[in-house]
Design a protein around this motif. Sequence first.
Motif, short mmCIF file in Angstrom:
data_model
loop_
_atom_site.label_atom_id
_atom_site.label_comp_id
_atom_site.label_asym_id
_atom_site.label_seq_id
_atom_site.Cartn_x
_atom_site.Cartn_y
_atom_site.Cartn_z
N SER A 170 0.85 -1.19 0.00
CA SER A 170 0.00 0.00 0.00
C SER A 170 0.89 1.24 0.00
CB SER A 170 -0.91 0.01 1.24
OG SER A 170 -1.61 1.23 1.34
N HIS A 171 0.60 2.16 -0.90
CA HIS A 171 1.34 3.41 -1.00
C HIS A 171 0.49 4.50 -0.33
CE1 HIS A 171 2.36 0.82 -4.42
NE2 HIS A 171 3.56 1.37 -4.41
N PHE A 240 5.39 3.46 2.40
CA PHE A 240 4.97 2.19 1.83
C PHE A 240 4.80 1.19 2.98
CE2 PHE A 240 6.95 2.46 -2.72
CZ PHE A 240 6.24 3.63 -2.94
N VAL A 241 3.70 0.48 2.96
CA VAL A 241 3.44 -0.59 3.92
C VAL A 241 3.31 -1.88 3.10
CG1 VAL A 241 1.97 -1.44 5.78
CG2 VAL A 241 2.22 1.03 5.39
N ARG A 242 4.15 -2.87 3.42
CA ARG A 242 4.18 -4.10 2.62
C ARG A 242 4.07 -5.31 3.54
NH1 ARG A 242 7.82 -2.63 -2.48
NH2 ARG A 242 8.81 -0.70 -1.79
N GLU A 243 3.48 -6.36 2.98
CA GLU A 243 3.39 -7.65 3.68
C GLU A 243 3.38 -8.78 2.65
OE1 GLU A 243 3.55 -9.79 5.76
OE2 GLU A 243 3.16 -9.12 7.81
N ALA A 244 3.55 -10.00 3.15
CA ALA A 244 3.69 -11.15 2.25
C ALA A 244 2.43 -11.43 1.45
CB ALA A 244 4.08 -12.39 3.06
N SER A 246 -1.92 -10.12 0.68
CA SER A 246 -2.89 -9.02 0.80
C SER A 246 -3.64 -9.11 2.12
CB SER A 246 -3.87 -9.07 -0.37
OG SER A 246 -3.20 -8.83 -1.60
N ALA A 247 -3.93 -10.33 2.58
CA ALA A 247 -4.63 -10.48 3.86
C ALA A 247 -3.77 -9.98 5.01
CB ALA A 247 -4.99 -11.96 4.07
N ALA A 248 -2.47 -10.28 4.98
CA ALA A 248 -1.58 -9.80 6.04
C ALA A 248 -1.44 -8.29 5.98
CB ALA A 248 -0.21 -10.47 5.91
N LEU A 249 -1.44 -7.74 4.78
CA LEU A 249 -1.38 -6.28 4.63
C LEU A 249 -2.63 -5.63 5.21
CD1 LEU A 249 0.03 -3.75 3.46
CD2 LEU A 249 -1.13 -4.24 1.30
N ASP A 250 -3.78 -6.22 4.96
CA ASP A 250 -5.03 -5.69 5.51
C ASP A 250 -4.98 -5.66 7.04
OD1 ASP A 250 -6.12 -5.30 3.02
OD2 ASP A 250 -7.22 -7.21 3.01
N ALA A 251 -4.30 -6.62 7.65
CA ALA A 251 -4.20 -6.66 9.11
C ALA A 251 -3.20 -5.64 9.63
CB ALA A 251 -3.80 -8.07 9.56
N LEU A 252 -2.15 -5.33 8.85
CA LEU A 252 -1.12 -4.41 9.31
C LEU A 252 -1.50 -2.94 9.13
CD1 LEU A 252 1.76 -3.91 10.36
CD2 LEU A 252 2.58 -4.25 8.01
#
Length: 400
Positions: A170-171, A240-244, A246-252
């Motif tokens: 996510s930017h 920038f917020v990144r995760e492995a 999309s579900a993990a990104l939604d949680a972070l």
Amino acid sequence: MKPCVPADLHAAVRERRSALEQLSLDLHETPETRFEEHYAVEQLAGRLAAAGFEVDKGVAGLPTAFTATHRGASDGPTVAVLLEYDALPGIGHACGHNLIAAGGLTAALAAAATRPDHPGTLKVIGTPGEEGGGGKILMLERGVFSGVDAAVMFHPADRSLRARHALAASHLRLTFHGTAAHAAKAPWDGRSAAAAAQLFLTAVDSMRQFVPPTARIHGIIAHGGAAPNVVPDRSEVDIFVREATSAALDALLPRVLAAADGSALATGTTVESAETAPRYAERNNNMVMADRLAAYAAGLGLALEPPSPANPAGSSDIGNVSIELPVIHPYVQICPRDTPGHSVPMRVAARSPRAHDAVETITTAMAALVLDLLGDPDLLAAVREEFHASTSRPAPGQES
């Protein structure tokens, strides 16, 4: 028996080596940032039109997006070669997109010239704004990839890999609003938006110990004020917020936004948040295609390593495409191992003879794969079978 690149196709790429290198160097010397790649589009689209492709520029409402179509002699699948050609702000082609554009173009031209009567449709899709603009996502949402059965591209790197996991991203732009005041005469009348931005970045640093090791959070203060003797009433943080996944990104993401809200509360300011580009998804690599490409590359003397959790990538808008249709995104080494991406050494490497030698090889293998996908129904069926079995995204380094 390992597949071997047909001699006439190999010769067709070799004949175009000089043009590949000249185009690559030309784009390297004329860097254009996201959605401003007008010169690159003219060069690429012009060459495709001259070779008999039907060119359509400005697709998906994006002035620097295009498609170029070569229709075969009979019905069949549609296979796309994807081009990237945007540069990074301030540093130019430090991601090597000049090589992606020139190499992908050469693969398509050689394939069409060698097998003009191929079944199906060979399509070149010019995708602008990969560097933070999400061009492929916009084109996907607006129907440009409709009817495409498989898509291929490659990326230069510090090592050669048949596949690599990439992070969902996510930017974000966070805008803090405060109250201006004279910084010496009456600072107590002010509320510093710059202090809020500083506190937010400190909060993010404090958070790092408590996020999964797959997470990445990194940003800059894009605007911190106009003068040191004025309490800033506005500041902007690009992060920038990144995760492995999309579900993990939604949680972070809610945790990052909560840190912004807390920083605003602590400094008497307010904050607005907005995503400045479409959300990038993780990558779903199609290993049937990747393994076929690797076999062709091996026959040309280029070994593509299997994916590994020790070699994670950044993020790319091709991830969103890979969730909708089979895609490959292999990497080819153009520089010494561990050369950082998005750096001056990588920019220098992207115009080197070593880079162009490597791109000629991966281009040859990719052209052979494209013709296989167009003409071998059994291969395409296996590609589709693997894709439809990918109901969940693979964990980092677990593509198989």
